[in-house]
Design a protein around this motif. Structure first.
Motif, PDB file in Angstrom:
ATOM      1  N   LYS A 230      72.049  51.742  20.825  1.00  0.00           N
ATOM      2  CA  LYS A 230      71.811  52.062  22.304  1.00  0.00           C
ATOM      3  C   LYS A 230      70.526  51.252  22.898  1.00  0.00           C
ATOM      4  CE  LYS A 230      71.737  56.033  25.388  1.00  0.00           C
ATOM      5  NZ  LYS A 230      71.659  57.295  25.670  1.00  0.00           N
ATOM      6  N   GLN A 231      69.531  51.458  22.049  1.00  0.00           N
ATOM      7  CA  GLN A 231      68.173  50.840  22.499  1.00  0.00           C
ATOM      8  C   GLN A 231      68.423  49.306  22.593  1.00  0.00           C
ATOM      9  OE1 GLN A 231      64.725  51.742  20.307  1.00  0.00           O
ATOM     10  NE2 GLN A 231      63.633  51.083  21.893  1.00  0.00           N
TER      11      GLN A 231
ATOM     12  N   GLN B 201      80.100  58.968  20.911  1.00  0.00           N
ATOM     13  CA  GLN B 201      78.971  57.911  20.662  1.00  0.00           C
ATOM     14  C   GLN B 201      79.514  56.562  21.096  1.00  0.00           C
ATOM     15  OE1 GLN B 201      77.280  58.682  16.874  1.00  0.00           O
ATOM     16  NE2 GLN B 201      75.673  59.872  17.643  1.00  0.00           N
ATOM     17  N   LEU B 202      80.815  56.386  20.172  1.00  0.00           N
ATOM     18  CA  LEU B 202      81.463  55.091  20.339  1.00  0.00           C
ATOM     19  C   LEU B 202      81.842  54.705  22.072  1.00  0.00           C
ATOM     20  CD1 LEU B 202      83.763  54.904  17.173  1.00  0.00           C
ATOM     21  CD2 LEU B 202      81.822  53.378  17.757  1.00  0.00           C
ATOM     22  N   ALA B 203      82.370  55.917  22.535  1.00  0.00           N
ATOM     23  CA  ALA B 203      82.753  55.764  24.018  1.00  0.00           C
ATOM     24  C   ALA B 203      81.621  55.437  24.912  1.00  0.00           C
ATOM     25  CB  ALA B 203      83.400  57.056  24.539  1.00  0.00           C
ATOM     26  N   GLU B 204      80.473  56.392  24.672  1.00  0.00           N
ATOM     27  CA  GLU B 204      79.249  55.794  25.403  1.00  0.00           C
ATOM     28  C   GLU B 204      78.734  54.534  25.120  1.00  0.00           C
ATOM     29  OE1 GLU B 204      74.787  57.499  25.852  1.00  0.00           O
ATOM     30  OE2 GLU B 204      75.935  58.854  24.878  1.00  0.00           O
ATOM     31  N   LEU B 205      78.659  53.944  24.124  1.00  0.00           N
ATOM     32  CA  LEU B 205      78.317  52.598  23.495  1.00  0.00           C
ATOM     33  C   LEU B 205      79.167  51.432  24.320  1.00  0.00           C
ATOM     34  CD1 LEU B 205      77.001  53.119  19.908  1.00  0.00           C
ATOM     35  CD2 LEU B 205      75.671  52.731  22.026  1.00  0.00           C
ATOM     36  N   THR B 206      80.438  51.781  24.306  1.00  0.00           N
ATOM     37  CA  THR B 206      81.611  50.929  25.000  1.00  0.00           C
ATOM     38  C   THR B 206      81.183  50.655  26.488  1.00  0.00           C
ATOM     39  OG1 THR B 206      83.121  51.837  23.232  1.00  0.00           O
ATOM     40  CG2 THR B 206      83.875  50.437  25.281  1.00  0.00           C
ATOM     41  N   THR B 207      80.893  51.988  27.175  1.00  0.00           N
ATOM     42  CA  THR B 207      80.509  51.511  28.334  1.00  0.00           C
ATOM     43  C   THR B 207      79.106  51.021  28.500  1.00  0.00           C
ATOM     44  OG1 THR B 207      81.490  53.824  28.772  1.00  0.00           O
ATOM     45  CG2 THR B 207      80.152  53.092  30.587  1.00  0.00           C
ATOM     46  N   LEU B 208      78.352  51.210  27.765  1.00  0.00           N
ATOM     47  CA  LEU B 208      76.847  50.844  27.894  1.00  0.00           C
ATOM     48  C   LEU B 208      76.871  48.978  27.803  1.00  0.00           C
ATOM     49  CD1 LEU B 208      73.899  50.926  28.330  1.00  0.00           C
ATOM     50  CD2 LEU B 208      73.627  51.395  25.792  1.00  0.00           C
ATOM     51  N   ALA B 209      77.971  48.724  26.751  1.00  0.00           N
ATOM     52  CA  ALA B 209      78.064  47.124  26.456  1.00  0.00           C
ATOM     53  C   ALA B 209      78.551  46.554  27.675  1.00  0.00           C
ATOM     54  CB  ALA B 209      78.705  47.003  25.051  1.00  0.00           C
ATOM     55  N   GLN B 210      79.625  47.176  28.236  1.00  0.00           N
ATOM     56  CA  GLN B 210      80.327  46.746  29.517  1.00  0.00           C
ATOM     57  C   GLN B 210      79.110  46.548  30.766  1.00  0.00           C
ATOM     58  OE1 GLN B 210      83.496  49.260  29.712  1.00  0.00           O
ATOM     59  NE2 GLN B 210      85.011  47.787  28.847  1.00  0.00           N
ATOM     60  N   GLN B 211      78.414  47.659  30.874  1.00  0.00           N
ATOM     61  CA  GLN B 211      77.385  47.401  31.752  1.00  0.00           C
ATOM     62  C   GLN B 211      76.390  46.372  31.691  1.00  0.00           C
ATOM     63  OE1 GLN B 211      75.864  51.479  31.634  1.00  0.00           O
ATOM     64  NE2 GLN B 211      77.527  52.409  33.116  1.00  0.00           N
TER      65      GLN B 211
ATOM     66  N   ARG C 130      76.869  42.681  27.303  1.00  0.00           N
ATOM     67  CA  ARG C 130      76.771  42.162  26.062  1.00  0.00           C
ATOM     68  C   ARG C 130      77.643  42.338  25.030  1.00  0.00           C
ATOM     69  NH1 ARG C 130      73.328  39.601  28.428  1.00  0.00           N
ATOM     70  NH2 ARG C 130      71.076  39.410  28.154  1.00  0.00           N
ATOM     71  N   GLY C 131      77.938  41.563  23.914  1.00  0.00           N
ATOM     72  CA  GLY C 131      78.899  41.996  22.923  1.00  0.00           C
ATOM     73  C   GLY C 131      78.058  43.109  21.993  1.00  0.00           C
ATOM     74  N   CYS C 132      78.807  43.505  21.371  1.00  0.00           N
ATOM     75  CA  CYS C 132      78.464  44.633  20.407  1.00  0.00           C
ATOM     76  C   CYS C 132      79.745  44.712  19.215  1.00  0.00           C
ATOM     77  CB  CYS C 132      78.276  45.821  20.801  1.00  0.00           C
ATOM     78  SG  CYS C 132      77.766  47.289  19.724  1.00  0.00           S
ATOM     79  N   ILE C 133      79.384  44.246  18.208  1.00  0.00           N
ATOM     80  CA  ILE C 133      80.155  44.578  17.080  1.00  0.00           C
ATOM     81  C   ILE C 133      79.694  45.689  15.937  1.00  0.00           C
ATOM     82  CG2 ILE C 133      81.579  43.356  15.075  1.00  0.00           C
ATOM     83  CD1 ILE C 133      81.043  40.627  16.611  1.00  0.00           C
ATOM     84  N   ILE C 134      80.813  46.513  15.968  1.00  0.00           N
ATOM     85  CA  ILE C 134      80.572  47.815  14.895  1.00  0.00           C
ATOM     86  C   ILE C 134      81.835  47.697  13.873  1.00  0.00           C
ATOM     87  CG2 ILE C 134      80.543  50.233  14.834  1.00  0.00           C
ATOM     88  CD1 ILE C 134      79.607  50.683  17.468  1.00  0.00           C
TER      89      ILE C 134
ATOM     90  N   THR D 277      79.490  35.368  21.594  1.00  0.00           N
ATOM     91  CA  THR D 277      80.637  35.045  22.547  1.00  0.00           C
ATOM     92  C   THR D 277      81.428  36.237  23.159  1.00  0.00           C
ATOM     93  OG1 THR D 277      82.375  35.162  20.805  1.00  0.00           O
ATOM     94  CG2 THR D 277      80.987  33.372  20.936  1.00  0.00           C
ATOM     95  N   GLN D 278      80.870  37.549  22.885  1.00  0.00           N
ATOM     96  CA  GLN D 278      81.525  38.694  23.515  1.00  0.00           C
ATOM     97  C   GLN D 278      81.024  39.378  24.464  1.00  0.00           C
ATOM     98  OE1 GLN D 278      84.574  39.701  22.479  1.00  0.00           O
ATOM     99  NE2 GLN D 278      84.717  38.040  20.820  1.00  0.00           N
ATOM    100  N   GLN D 279      81.392  40.033  25.376  1.00  0.00           N
ATOM    101  CA  GLN D 279      80.827  40.777  26.500  1.00  0.00           C
ATOM    102  C   GLN D 279      81.054  42.252  26.438  1.00  0.00           C
ATOM    103  OE1 GLN D 279      81.191  38.786  30.430  1.00  0.00           O
ATOM    104  NE2 GLN D 279      79.689  37.624  29.842  1.00  0.00           N
ATOM    105  N   THR D 280      81.809  42.780  25.437  1.00  0.00           N
ATOM    106  CA  THR D 280      82.290  44.150  25.226  1.00  0.00           C
ATOM    107  C   THR D 280      81.988  44.696  23.685  1.00  0.00           C
ATOM    108  OG1 THR D 280      84.377  43.174  24.687  1.00  0.00           O
ATOM    109  CG2 THR D 280      84.267  43.941  26.816  1.00  0.00           C
TER     110      THR D 280
END
Ligand code: NAP
Length: 264
Positions: free
Chosen positions: A86-87, A106-116, A119-123, A252-255
């Motif tokens: 998150k940070q 937590q996954l749902a919250e991080l998905t929203t944050l990455a969209q906002q 920034r790409g985020c791969i878990i 290369t990702q934004q989600t």
């Protein structure tokens, strides 16, 4: 050059990741994030060669200020990974996370944050390509065999059970399997836990033994037949091509992408 920081660099996976990033000519290891050893270097831990003079920080904001990484690889523990991820996203750093143990919320919250943050985020609960194929093949088999038991086997220092891979396999199977309670309708455990965890009527069994690394069997039972799909990671090197792939891909990702199977 992709600037990379690693959280958990002293750990079993983290040490492998340090060597992987340092040897990769498209990447530069700029910092390590720890909860101790501030103002030292990786070399000072005694775990790495003396020329690994990468600085260690205990605060991600401070680390970001000083070294501006593009990517944070997290290989720590279920207790801290959510806060780190998150940070990192909040600071505009792209997380590549191998640590398991996120809740759905937590996954749902991080998905929203990455969209906002765009920034790409791969878990990736499993970075081993063979394990990803094992999950994909299991999902395919479940269309024909709805009776399935998952047996995941790991070293006895693992903190979470079932494993992220075991759970992810069950979730992928759930997408195609007609939901049903398996076993006899009147079955009763005479010893608690004997039938393992019940996920949508299928069962997941977690084995923890010294000597193991990461192994999983998916058993499909049908009339007069048994199909077994099995994958074994014999060492942590098996995860590293996936880690390097994700570091490049996350740029290369934004989600948020959960699971390497959604990329390969
Ligand atoms: P490990 O050897 O215990 O390493 C974890 C490291 O993280 C330890 O050195 C620990 O420090 C450190 N750590 C704990 N809290 C921290 C914090 N707040 N900041 C920075 N570092 C911190 O475990 P491992 O076997 O490497 O596994 C690490 C994680 O990766 C686990 O969640 C595991 O399930 C997962 N894993 C994922 C894959 C995959 O393919 N995705 C494969 C294998 C493992 P101390 O030593 O001081 O406790």
């Amino acid at each position: 050059m992709i600037k990379v920081a690693i959280a958990g660099a002293r750990g079993k996976m983290g040490q492998e990741a340090v060597h992987t990033v340092i040897k990769n000519d498209k990447m530069m290891l700029v910092a390590a994030l720890d909860y101790k050893n501030a103002n030292t270097t990786l070399a000072d831990t005694g775990l790495f060669p003396t020329d690994y003079t990468v600085p260690v920080y205990t605060d991600l904001a401070e680390l970001n200020e000083a070294t501006a990484p593009d990517v944070l690889i997290d290989l720590t523990s279920p207790e801290v990974v959510y806060t780190h991820t998150k940070q990192a996203l909040t600071l505009g750093i792209r997380p590549v996370v191998g640590t398991t143990g996120f809740t759905d919320e937590q996954l749902a919250e991080l998905t929203t944050l990455a969209q906002q943050q765009k920034r790409g985020c791969i878990i990736a609960p499993n970075f081993a390509v063979g394990a990803i194929l094992m999950m994909k093949f299991a999902k395919e088999a479940a269309r024909f065999f709805p009776d399935v038991e998952i047996i995941e086997m790991h070293h006895d220092q693992k903190l979470d059970a079932p494993s992220g891979t075991g759970l992810k396999t069950a979730q992928m199977i759930q997408e195609v399997r007609t939901a049903k309670e398996q076993g006899h309708p009147n079955e009763k455990e005479t010893y608690a836990g004997a039938r393992g965890a019940n996920f949508d009527g299928m069962h997941i069994h977690s084995v923890r033994l010294p000597g193991l690394v990461a192994h999983q069997q998916v058993l499909f039972g049908g009339d007069g037949q048994l199909l077994t799909i099995r994958h074994d990671s014999f060492n942590r090197g098996s995860f590293m091509s996936g880690v390097a792939y994700c570091v490049e891909e996350v740029m290369t990702q934004q989600t948020l992408i959960y699971g390497l199977e959604n990329l390969i």
